[in-house]
Design a protein around this motif. Structure first.
Motif, PDB file in Angstrom:
ATOM      1  N   ILE A  74      23.555  51.523  46.461  1.00 48.52           N
ATOM      2  CA  ILE A  74      23.393  51.059  45.076  1.00 48.52           C
ATOM      3  C   ILE A  74      24.403  51.740  44.155  1.00 48.52           C
ATOM      4  N   PHE A  75      24.559  53.057  44.299  1.00 51.90           N
ATOM      5  CA  PHE A  75      25.544  53.762  43.478  1.00 51.90           C
ATOM      6  C   PHE A  75      26.924  53.148  43.684  1.00 51.90           C
ATOM      7  N   GLY A  76      27.328  52.987  44.936  1.00 50.78           N
ATOM      8  CA  GLY A  76      28.656  52.454  45.234  1.00 50.78           C
ATOM      9  C   GLY A  76      28.853  51.045  44.710  1.00 50.78           C
ATOM     10  N   PHE A  77      27.833  50.211  44.879  1.00 51.99           N
ATOM     11  CA  PHE A  77      27.937  48.834  44.397  1.00 51.99           C
ATOM     12  C   PHE A  77      28.113  48.812  42.877  1.00 51.99           C
ATOM     13  N   LEU A  78      27.285  49.578  42.172  1.00 60.02           N
ATOM     14  CA  LEU A  78      27.372  49.611  40.705  1.00 60.02           C
ATOM     15  C   LEU A  78      28.677  50.246  40.226  1.00 60.02           C
ATOM     16  N   PHE A  79      29.136  51.264  40.920  1.00 57.89           N
ATOM     17  CA  PHE A  79      30.401  51.931  40.596  1.00 57.89           C
ATOM     18  C   PHE A  79      31.553  50.925  40.685  1.00 57.89           C
ATOM     19  N   GLY A  80      31.617  50.213  41.803  1.00 58.51           N
ATOM     20  CA  GLY A  80      32.677  49.217  41.985  1.00 58.51           C
ATOM     21  C   GLY A  80      32.552  48.061  41.014  1.00 58.51           C
ATOM     22  N   LEU A  81      31.344  47.568  40.839  1.00 55.74           N
ATOM     23  CA  LEU A  81      31.116  46.444  39.931  1.00 55.74           C
ATOM     24  C   LEU A  81      31.481  46.820  38.496  1.00 55.74           C
ATOM     25  N   LEU A  82      31.112  48.020  38.074  1.00 56.23           N
ATOM     26  CA  LEU A  82      31.443  48.458  36.721  1.00 56.23           C
ATOM     27  C   LEU A  82      32.956  48.481  36.507  1.00 56.23           C
ATOM     28  N   GLY A  83      33.682  49.032  37.472  1.00 57.03           N
ATOM     29  CA  GLY A  83      35.140  49.060  37.361  1.00 57.03           C
ATOM     30  C   GLY A  83      35.730  47.664  37.281  1.00 57.03           C
ATOM     31  N   LEU A  84      35.199  46.753  38.065  1.00 59.69           N
ATOM     32  CA  LEU A  84      35.709  45.383  38.067  1.00 59.69           C
ATOM     33  C   LEU A  84      35.320  44.622  36.807  1.00 59.69           C
ATOM     34  N   LEU A  85      34.134  44.868  36.285  1.00 58.78           N
ATOM     35  CA  LEU A  85      33.739  44.213  35.033  1.00 58.78           C
ATOM     36  C   LEU A  85      34.607  44.697  33.871  1.00 58.78           C
ATOM     37  N   VAL A  86      34.916  45.981  33.865  1.00 58.36           N
ATOM     38  CA  VAL A  86      35.811  46.507  32.835  1.00 58.36           C
ATOM     39  C   VAL A  86      37.206  45.910  33.003  1.00 58.36           C
ATOM     40  N   ASP A  87      37.619  45.694  34.250  1.00 57.49           N
ATOM     41  CA  ASP A  87      38.903  45.041  34.510  1.00 57.49           C
ATOM     42  C   ASP A  87      38.911  43.613  33.940  1.00 57.49           C
ATOM     43  N   LEU A  88      37.779  42.935  34.009  1.00 57.27           N
ATOM     44  CA  LEU A  88      37.681  41.594  33.404  1.00 57.27           C
ATOM     45  C   LEU A  88      37.856  41.679  31.885  1.00 57.27           C
ATOM     46  N   ILE A  89      37.275  42.697  31.283  1.00 61.04           N
ATOM     47  CA  ILE A  89      37.429  42.880  29.833  1.00 61.04           C
ATOM     48  C   ILE A  89      38.894  43.153  29.493  1.00 61.04           C
ATOM     49  N   SER A  90      39.559  43.950  30.329  1.00 61.41           N
ATOM     50  CA  SER A  90      40.987  44.209  30.120  1.00 61.41           C
ATOM     51  C   SER A  90      41.791  42.918  30.229  1.00 61.41           C
ATOM     52  N   SER A  91      41.447  42.085  31.188  1.00 56.52           N
ATOM     53  CA  SER A  91      42.142  40.808  31.343  1.00 56.52           C
ATOM     54  C   SER A  91      41.909  39.904  30.138  1.00 56.52           C
ATOM     55  N   PHE A  92      40.679  39.881  29.655  1.00 58.94           N
ATOM     56  CA  PHE A  92      40.369  39.104  28.459  1.00 58.94           C
ATOM     57  C   PHE A  92      41.232  39.586  27.287  1.00 58.94           C
ATOM     58  N   THR A  93      41.327  40.904  27.133  1.00 61.79           N
ATOM     59  CA  THR A  93      42.130  41.490  26.061  1.00 61.79           C
ATOM     60  C   THR A  93      43.601  41.126  26.223  1.00 61.79           C
ATOM     61  N   LYS A  94      44.111  41.211  27.442  1.00 63.41           N
ATOM     62  CA  LYS A  94      45.511  40.862  27.688  1.00 63.41           C
ATOM     63  C   LYS A  94      45.787  39.395  27.356  1.00 63.41           C
ATOM     64  N   ARG A  95      44.863  38.497  27.683  1.00 61.26           N
ATOM     65  CA  ARG A  95      45.058  37.078  27.342  1.00 61.26           C
ATOM     66  C   ARG A  95      45.112  36.897  25.829  1.00 61.26           C
ATOM     67  N   ARG A  96      44.261  37.621  25.102  1.00 61.90           N
ATOM     68  CA  ARG A  96      44.260  37.503  23.640  1.00 61.90           C
ATOM     69  C   ARG A  96      45.553  38.037  23.045  1.00 61.90           C
ATOM     70  N   LEU A  97      46.170  39.001  23.736  1.00 60.19           N
ATOM     71  CA  LEU A  97      47.442  39.554  23.270  1.00 60.19           C
ATOM     72  C   LEU A  97      48.626  38.673  23.668  1.00 60.19           C
ATOM     73  N   GLY A  98      48.339  37.589  24.397  1.00 60.86           N
ATOM     74  CA  GLY A  98      49.388  36.663  24.809  1.00 60.86           C
ATOM     75  C   GLY A  98      50.066  37.014  26.118  1.00 60.86           C
ATOM     76  N   LEU A  99      49.526  37.994  26.847  1.00 63.99           N
ATOM     77  CA  LEU A  99      50.107  38.361  28.137  1.00 63.99           C
ATOM     78  C   LEU A  99      49.583  37.425  29.222  1.00 63.99           C
ATOM     79  N   GLN A 100      50.459  37.051  30.126  1.00 64.58           N
ATOM     80  CA  GLN A 100      50.092  36.146  31.207  1.00 64.58           C
ATOM     81  C   GLN A 100      49.216  36.853  32.242  1.00 64.58           C
ATOM     82  N   SER A 101      48.519  36.054  33.052  1.00 65.64           N
ATOM     83  CA  SER A 101      47.719  36.579  34.144  1.00 65.64           C
ATOM     84  C   SER A 101      48.613  37.371  35.090  1.00 65.64           C
ATOM     85  N   SER A 102      48.160  38.517  35.522  1.00 65.08           N
ATOM     86  CA  SER A 102      48.869  39.435  36.417  1.00 65.08           C
ATOM     87  C   SER A 102      50.044  40.131  35.745  1.00 65.08           C
ATOM     88  N   SER A 103      50.179  40.017  34.428  1.00 67.00           N
ATOM     89  CA  SER A 103      51.234  40.757  33.736  1.00 67.00           C
ATOM     90  C   SER A 103      50.812  42.217  33.604  1.00 67.00           C
TER      91      SER A 103
END
Length: 160
Positions: A74-103
Motif C-alpha cells: 500500500i505504501f509503495g502503491f500510494l508513493f508511486g501514484l502520488l508522484g504520477l498524479l503530481v506529474d499529471l499536474i505538472s503536465s497540465f501546467t506545462k500545457r497552460r504555459l503553451g509547452l508541447q507534450s513531452s517538452s
C-alpha cells in the motif's frame, strides 16, 4: 541508510516504469488519461504521453518493489501514484504555459513528482526532512543528466 536508497529507487521506478511499459506493450493500454480532450484554451488537458498504462505501471512497480523491500504494498502503491498524479499536474501546467507534450521544463518536470512522495515518506515512515530533500535533489539531477543518455540508448523517446 538503506531506506533512502529504496525511496530513491521507487522514484526512479515511478518515473521509468511507464517508459519501459510503453516500449514493451507498444500501443496496448496507451489511452491518454485526458481522453484526448482539449481545455478551454484549445490545448490538450494533459497530452497524449500521459496514459493509463503509465499510471498503472508506475504505481504497481513501486508497490511491488516496496512489498519486496518490506515497506508494504500500500505504501509503495500510494508513493508511486502520488508522484504520477503530481506529474499529471505538472503536465497540465506545462500545457497552460503553451509547452508541447513531452517538452522539457526544468524543475517542473522533476521536483514536484519527487517532493510530494518524499513528504509522504516523511510522515508515513518517519524518515528525516534533510535526507528527503537530498533525495529530491539527487533525483532531479540524475533525471536531468541521465535522460539524454537513455535517449541515445534508445530507451527514451525524448532526450529529456
Amino acid at each position: 541508510m538503506l531506506i533512502y536508497l529504496e525511496l530513491f529507487v521507487m522514484l526512479v521506478l515511478a518515473n521509468g516504469a511507464p517508459v519501459v511499459a510503453s516500449r514493451v506493450l507498444k500501443g496496448h493500454w496507451g489511452e491518454p488519461v485526458d481522453g484526448g480532450r482539449l481545455w478551454k484554451d484549445g490545448r490538450p488537458i494533459l497530452g497524449a504521453s500521459k496514459t493509463w498504462r503509465g499510471l498503472v505501471s508506475g504505481s504497481l512497480s513501486c508497490a511491488l518493489f516496496s512489498l519486496i523491500t518490506g515497506l508494504g504494498f500500500i505504501f509503495g502503491f500510494l508513493f508511486g501514484l502520488l508522484g504520477l498524479l503530481v506529474d499529471l499536474i505538472s503536465s497540465f501546467t506545462k500545457r497552460r504555459l503553451g509547452l508541447q507534450s513531452s517538452s522539457r521544463a526544468l524543475v517542473l518536470d522533476q521536483v514536484p513528482e519527487a517532493a510530494l512522495p518524499m513528504v509522504m515518506a516523511v510522515f508515513w515512515l518517519g524518515v528525516g526532512w534533510g535526507p528527503s530533500v537530498l533525495i529530491v535533489v539527487f533525483f532531479t539531477l540524475s533525471n536531468i543528466f541521465f535522460s539524454p543518455l537513455l535517449y541515445r540508448l534508445g530507451i527514451r523517446r525524448q532526450p529529456h
